[in-house]
Design an enzyme around this catalytic site. Sequence first.
Site, mmCIF file in Angstrom:
data_model
loop_
_atom_site.group_PDB
_atom_site.id
_atom_site.type_symbol
_atom_site.label_atom_id
_atom_site.label_comp_id
_atom_site.label_asym_id
_atom_site.label_seq_id
_atom_site.Cartn_x
_atom_site.Cartn_y
_atom_site.Cartn_z
ATOM 1 N N LYS A 38 0.807 -1.200 0.000
ATOM 2 C CA LYS A 38 0.000 0.000 0.000
ATOM 3 C C LYS A 38 0.854 1.269 0.000
ATOM 4 O O LYS A 38 0.408 2.346 -0.405
ATOM 5 C CB LYS A 38 -0.894 0.039 1.272
ATOM 6 C CG LYS A 38 -1.863 -1.082 1.424
ATOM 7 C CD LYS A 38 -2.626 -0.875 2.748
ATOM 8 C CE LYS A 38 -3.411 -2.118 3.117
ATOM 9 N NZ LYS A 38 -3.983 -1.986 4.463
ATOM 10 N N GLY A 39 2.046 1.162 0.534
ATOM 11 C CA GLY A 39 2.844 2.337 0.887
ATOM 12 C C GLY A 39 3.051 3.356 -0.217
ATOM 13 O O GLY A 39 3.184 4.535 0.048
ATOM 14 N N GLU A 82 8.009 2.574 -5.606
ATOM 15 C CA GLU A 82 7.991 2.115 -4.219
ATOM 16 C C GLU A 82 8.132 3.295 -3.265
ATOM 17 O O GLU A 82 8.789 4.276 -3.592
ATOM 18 C CB GLU A 82 9.174 1.166 -3.956
ATOM 19 C CG GLU A 82 8.839 -0.301 -3.961
ATOM 20 C CD GLU A 82 8.038 -0.772 -2.748
ATOM 21 O OE1 GLU A 82 7.384 0.054 -2.083
ATOM 22 O OE2 GLU A 82 8.061 -1.983 -2.498
ATOM 23 N N ASP A 83 7.538 3.173 -2.094
ATOM 24 C CA ASP A 83 7.758 4.201 -1.078
ATOM 25 C C ASP A 83 9.136 4.026 -0.438
ATOM 26 O O ASP A 83 9.856 4.994 -0.239
ATOM 27 C CB ASP A 83 6.649 4.179 -0.012
ATOM 28 C CG ASP A 83 6.462 2.807 0.618
ATOM 29 O OD1 ASP A 83 6.890 1.795 0.026
ATOM 30 O OD2 ASP A 83 5.882 2.733 1.720
ATOM 31 N N ASP A 114 14.144 -1.446 1.633
ATOM 32 C CA ASP A 114 14.893 -1.735 2.858
ATOM 33 C C ASP A 114 15.907 -2.846 2.544
ATOM 34 O O ASP A 114 16.980 -2.574 2.007
ATOM 35 C CB ASP A 114 13.873 -2.136 3.934
ATOM 36 C CG ASP A 114 14.466 -2.174 5.316
ATOM 37 O OD1 ASP A 114 15.506 -1.553 5.545
ATOM 38 O OD2 ASP A 114 13.891 -2.845 6.201
ATOM 39 N N LYS A 168 16.969 2.741 1.713
ATOM 40 C CA LYS A 168 17.817 2.457 2.878
ATOM 41 C C LYS A 168 18.915 1.492 2.440
ATOM 42 O O LYS A 168 18.896 0.310 2.762
ATOM 43 C CB LYS A 168 16.973 1.859 4.006
ATOM 44 C CG LYS A 168 16.029 2.858 4.650
ATOM 45 C CD LYS A 168 15.212 2.219 5.752
ATOM 46 C CE LYS A 168 15.760 2.538 7.120
ATOM 47 N NZ LYS A 168 14.870 2.056 8.204
ATOM 48 N N PHE A 221 13.113 4.609 11.648
ATOM 49 C CA PHE A 221 11.814 4.097 11.206
ATOM 50 C C PHE A 221 10.945 5.288 10.821
ATOM 51 O O PHE A 221 10.715 6.185 11.619
ATOM 52 C CB PHE A 221 11.150 3.290 12.322
ATOM 53 C CG PHE A 221 9.971 2.507 11.826
ATOM 54 C CD1 PHE A 221 10.120 1.197 11.407
ATOM 55 C CD2 PHE A 221 8.711 3.095 11.739
ATOM 56 C CE1 PHE A 221 9.042 0.481 10.922
ATOM 57 C CE2 PHE A 221 7.630 2.386 11.255
ATOM 58 C CZ PHE A 221 7.797 1.079 10.845
ATOM 59 N N ASP A 267 3.615 3.612 6.914
ATOM 60 C CA ASP A 267 2.813 3.373 8.112
ATOM 61 C C ASP A 267 3.616 2.792 9.261
ATOM 62 O O ASP A 267 4.707 2.249 9.090
ATOM 63 C CB ASP A 267 1.677 2.395 7.802
ATOM 64 C CG ASP A 267 2.188 0.957 7.662
ATOM 65 O OD1 ASP A 267 3.166 0.755 6.920
ATOM 66 O OD2 ASP A 267 1.630 0.061 8.306
ATOM 67 N N ARG A 325 -0.217 6.828 7.607
ATOM 68 C CA ARG A 325 -0.023 6.905 6.150
ATOM 69 C C ARG A 325 -0.490 8.259 5.613
ATOM 70 O O ARG A 325 0.025 8.751 4.623
ATOM 71 C CB ARG A 325 -0.820 5.803 5.440
ATOM 72 C CG ARG A 325 -0.311 4.389 5.667
ATOM 73 C CD ARG A 325 -0.969 3.446 4.658
ATOM 74 N NE ARG A 325 -0.877 2.048 5.023
ATOM 75 C CZ ARG A 325 0.147 1.248 4.730
ATOM 76 N NH1 ARG A 325 1.184 1.727 4.103
ATOM 77 N NH2 ARG A 325 0.129 -0.025 5.074
HETATM 78 C C1 PRP Z 1 7.361 -1.946 2.649
HETATM 79 C C2 PRP Z 1 7.705 -1.206 1.369
HETATM 80 C C3 PRP Z 1 8.249 -2.278 0.482
HETATM 81 C C4 PRP Z 1 8.889 -3.244 1.469
HETATM 82 C C5 PRP Z 1 10.366 -3.010 1.468
HETATM 83 O O1 PRP Z 1 6.101 -2.509 2.489
HETATM 84 O O2 PRP Z 1 6.592 -0.578 0.814
HETATM 85 O O3 PRP Z 1 7.240 -2.914 -0.272
HETATM 86 O O4 PRP Z 1 8.366 -2.952 2.765
HETATM 87 O O5 PRP Z 1 10.995 -3.929 2.331
HETATM 88 P P1 PRP Z 1 12.211 -4.827 1.847
HETATM 89 O O6 PRP Z 1 13.096 -3.985 0.975
HETATM 90 O O7 PRP Z 1 12.889 -5.208 3.141
HETATM 91 O O8 PRP Z 1 11.667 -6.013 1.136
HETATM 92 P P2 PRP Z 1 5.269 -3.127 3.709
HETATM 93 O O9 PRP Z 1 5.484 -4.603 3.769
HETATM 94 O O10 PRP Z 1 5.576 -2.356 4.953
HETATM 95 O O11 PRP Z 1 3.780 -2.953 3.267
HETATM 96 P P3 PRP Z 1 2.959 -1.613 2.941
HETATM 97 O O12 PRP Z 1 3.551 -1.051 1.673
HETATM 98 O O13 PRP Z 1 1.578 -2.102 2.757
HETATM 99 O O14 PRP Z 1 3.121 -0.667 4.096
#
Ligand code: PRP
Length: 189
Positions: free
Chosen positions: A57-58, A113-114, A117, A145, A166, A173, A179
């Site tokens: 969703k991000g 992507e938002d 990580d 990151k 964070f 979120d 959000r």
């Molecule tokens: C977050 C972000 C990426 C993912 C990155 O999504 O939007 O999709 O984590 O993490 P990674 O690089 O360690 O794989 P999240 O799972 O928090 O879901 P959301 O977008 O619904 O908040």
Amino acid sequence: MNFTVWRDALSKKRFVKELKKKILYSKEVIDRRVEELADAISHDLEGKEVVLIGVLKGAFIFLADLTRRLKIPHTVDFVRLTSYGSGLVSSGNINVTKDIETDIEGKEVVIVEDIIDTGITMAFLRERLQKRSPASIRICALIDKKQRREVSFDVDYEGFDLDEGFVVGYGLDFDEKFRCLPDIYVIEE
Ligand code: PRP
């Protein structure tokens, strides 16, 4: 993903109520950076058939701003991915709970992507989309990151490079909260 550690560390109700956070990127700073990213994408992909793919969703707010600033024709689609496993980082076990509906064969794909990580989610998605024979796949992430990266790949369009912290707001979120905040905050605890 890594919010699980925060959630489990303290009582959810008390933590959210007492959460201390400070602005990391103001909405003005975000606006300017999104404009720059949109200009770069518009320049690079002018005359091509472009599909933006937002990762729910991000990315929904970032993509909404980006799409309105692009100066080239393009279409928009979404994918929703969820992971399950260790909690602290992406486990690599990723479910596609909503797939794209666009035929991307021969098209220029920009994944939006938002935040990236570990990179596990992005690596999974890129590999999955690659099998559908797009002309190219580019990655656009508002926050990168890099220090936490476990899978190596290039980010073509990066908003901000963040070492640690964070972050919430502008689509990001904590336990589905925050959000809607127009600025991006870092949680201080
Ligand atoms: C977050 C972000 C990426 C993912 C990155 O999504 O939007 O999709 O984590 O993490 P990674 O690089 O360690 O794989 P999240 O799972 O928090 O879901 P959301 O977008 O619904 O908040």
